[in-house]
Enzyme design. Structure first.
Site, PDB file in Angstrom:
ATOM      1  N   GLY A 243     -97.540  73.892  67.904  1.00  0.00           N
ATOM      2  CA  GLY A 243     -96.501  73.578  68.902  1.00  0.00           C
ATOM      3  C   GLY A 243     -95.920  74.796  69.614  1.00  0.00           C
TER       4      GLY A 243
ATOM      5  N   ASN B 163    -103.168  76.862  69.083  1.00  0.00           N
ATOM      6  CA  ASN B 163    -103.799  75.550  69.271  1.00  0.00           C
ATOM      7  C   ASN B 163    -102.874  74.708  70.157  1.00  0.00           C
ATOM      8  OD1 ASN B 163    -104.927  73.013  69.028  1.00  0.00           O
ATOM      9  ND2 ASN B 163    -104.360  72.739  66.867  1.00  0.00           N
TER      10      ASN B 163
ATOM     11  N   GLU C   9    -105.406  67.136  61.956  1.00  0.00           N
ATOM     12  CA  GLU C   9    -105.231  65.955  62.829  1.00  0.00           C
ATOM     13  C   GLU C   9    -106.566  65.256  63.072  1.00  0.00           C
ATOM     14  OE1 GLU C   9    -103.025  68.032  65.833  1.00  0.00           O
ATOM     15  OE2 GLU C   9    -101.312  68.147  64.481  1.00  0.00           O
TER      16      GLU C   9
ATOM     17  N   HIS D 205    -109.659  70.411  61.772  1.00  0.00           N
ATOM     18  CA  HIS D 205    -108.196  70.443  61.862  1.00  0.00           C
ATOM     19  C   HIS D 205    -107.627  69.183  61.206  1.00  0.00           C
ATOM     20  CE1 HIS D 205    -104.165  70.234  63.525  1.00  0.00           C
ATOM     21  NE2 HIS D 205    -104.248  71.544  63.670  1.00  0.00           N
TER      22      HIS D 205
ATOM     23  N   SER E   1     -96.030  75.193  61.209  1.00  0.00           N
ATOM     24  CA  SER E   1     -94.647  75.463  61.626  1.00  0.00           C
ATOM     25  C   SER E   1     -94.324  76.957  61.735  1.00  0.00           C
ATOM     26  CB  SER E   1     -93.658  74.756  60.693  1.00  0.00           C
ATOM     27  OG  SER E   1     -93.838  73.354  60.778  1.00  0.00           O
TER      28      SER E   1
ATOM     29  N   GLY F 141     -96.409  70.815  62.165  1.00  0.00           N
ATOM     30  CA  GLY F 141     -95.570  70.075  63.108  1.00  0.00           C
ATOM     31  C   GLY F 141     -94.322  69.469  62.490  1.00  0.00           C
TER      32      GLY F 141
ATOM     33  N   GLU G 251    -103.884  75.462  56.349  1.00  0.00           N
ATOM     34  CA  GLU G 251    -102.797  74.742  57.003  1.00  0.00           C
ATOM     35  C   GLU G 251    -102.401  73.531  56.156  1.00  0.00           C
ATOM     36  OE1 GLU G 251    -102.859  75.348  61.483  1.00  0.00           O
ATOM     37  OE2 GLU G 251    -104.484  73.963  61.107  1.00  0.00           O
TER      38      GLU G 251
ATOM     39  N   LYS H 115    -103.340  71.832  71.232  1.00  0.00           N
ATOM     40  CA  LYS H 115    -103.499  70.398  70.926  1.00  0.00           C
ATOM     41  C   LYS H 115    -103.583  69.580  72.223  1.00  0.00           C
ATOM     42  CE  LYS H 115    -100.643  71.056  66.828  1.00  0.00           C
ATOM     43  NZ  LYS H 115    -100.227  70.425  65.590  1.00  0.00           N
TER      44      LYS H 115
HETATM   45  C1  PEP Z   1    -101.647  73.375  64.028  1.00  0.00           C
HETATM   46  O1  PEP Z   1    -101.742  72.335  64.655  1.00  0.00           O
HETATM   47  O2  PEP Z   1    -102.672  74.006  63.732  1.00  0.00           O
HETATM   48  C2  PEP Z   1    -100.317  73.827  63.631  1.00  0.00           C
HETATM   49  C3  PEP Z   1    -100.230  74.811  62.784  1.00  0.00           C
HETATM   50  O3  PEP Z   1     -99.253  73.180  64.193  1.00  0.00           O
HETATM   51  P1  PEP Z   1     -97.708  73.624  64.165  1.00  0.00           P
HETATM   52  O4  PEP Z   1     -97.637  75.116  64.366  1.00  0.00           O
HETATM   53  O5  PEP Z   1     -97.080  72.866  65.286  1.00  0.00           O
HETATM   54  O6  PEP Z   1     -97.166  73.249  62.817  1.00  0.00           O
END
Ligand code: PEP
Length: 246
Positions: free
Chosen positions: A227, A7, A95, A93, A205, A169, A163, A9
């Site tokens: 990320g 992703n 966010e 998601h 993460s 993040g 998640e 983002k």
């Molecule tokens: C995500 O945005 O789906 C995600 C898992 O982000 P990150 O890997 O940055 O924690």
């Protein structure tokens, strides 16, 4: 088969998205045992889809509108993403839920729109830290999964991404054994809604250093990477690590 979904983002602009897509094209990946997908911004998705044609990567949308067409300023429908060649869409998601105020009802309508037209949804669910700390994780996940009630899932492809909000993040990834226990619980819960096996990815993460601790567990069908998927070196090293064990 293990899934590695990236992703991007809002990390990459149009040019940066195309540069990363073209760099990924130069690499060889184990297409027989990996299902790879990237989720660029809506601005770059059409170029990226064209670049990735005949590659190991599928492409998906980060968010969709459930209405097909009309006076919805700023929105892009599931149908419009399908029309340009998207195969997947992230739905719900964290966010979108927690920054943009998306509700479970919004999530349900987005899922329905995707399923009806043949865009494979990746339903993202996860509890906040307060919910985990107060023993309300399963209550939260149960509520988020309840949007599946009444949807026609028969012979439809759908994926779940677990998640935890506190792991996204933050660098504070969920303990893999704990994540696997949650995946087992989700698998049981999904039996209420579908007789089919629904893949469940872990997200939060994930990086090259910890990816194996997740994908080596049987209830974890893959990872949704945020990320670390938006940079060539970190994304490729995650994929290469998984290739070593499949
Ligand atoms: C995500 O945005 O789906 C995600 C898992 O982000 P990150 O890997 O940055 O924690």
């Amino acid at each position: 088969m293990k899934y590695i979904f990236g992703n991007w983002k809002m990390y990459l602009d149009f040019d940066e998205s195309n540069i990363l897509a073209n760099a990924l094209l130069q690499e060889k990946f184990d297409e027989n045992n990996l299902k790879l997908a990237i989720f660029p911004s809506a601005l770059a998705i059409r170029e990226v889809i064209m670049a990735m044609e005949n590659s190991a990567f599928s492409v998906g949308a980060q968010n969709v509108s459930w209405v097909e067409k009309g006076g919805y300023t700023g929105a892009i429908s599931a149908q419009m993403f399908l029309n340009v060649g998207s195969e997947y869409a992230l739905v719900g998601h964290s966010e979108r839920r927690h920054i943009f105020g998306e509700t479970d009802e919004d999530v349900r309508k987005k899922l329905q729109a995707c399923l009806e037209i043949g865009l494979t949804p990746v339903l993202c669910i996860g509890e906040k830290k307060e919910e985990k700390d107060s023993g309300l994780r399963n209550t939260c996940l149960q509520r988020q999964l309840a949007v599946l009630a009444g949807l026609d899932l028969k012979n439809k492809e759908i994926l779940i991404a677990y998640e935890p909000v506190w792991a996204i993040g933050t660098g504070n990834a969920c303990d893999p054994v704990e994540a696997e226990q949650v995946h087992h619980w989700i698998k049981e819960e999904l039996k209420k809604y579908s007789g089919q096996e629904i893949p469940i990815l872990y997200g939060g993460s994930v990086k090259a250093e910890n990816v194996i601790s997740y994908v080596s567990l049987p209830a974890i069908d893959g990872v949704l990477v945020g990320g670390a998927s938006a940079k060539f070196e970190t994304f490729v090293s995650i994929i290469k690590k998984v290739e070593e064990i499949i």
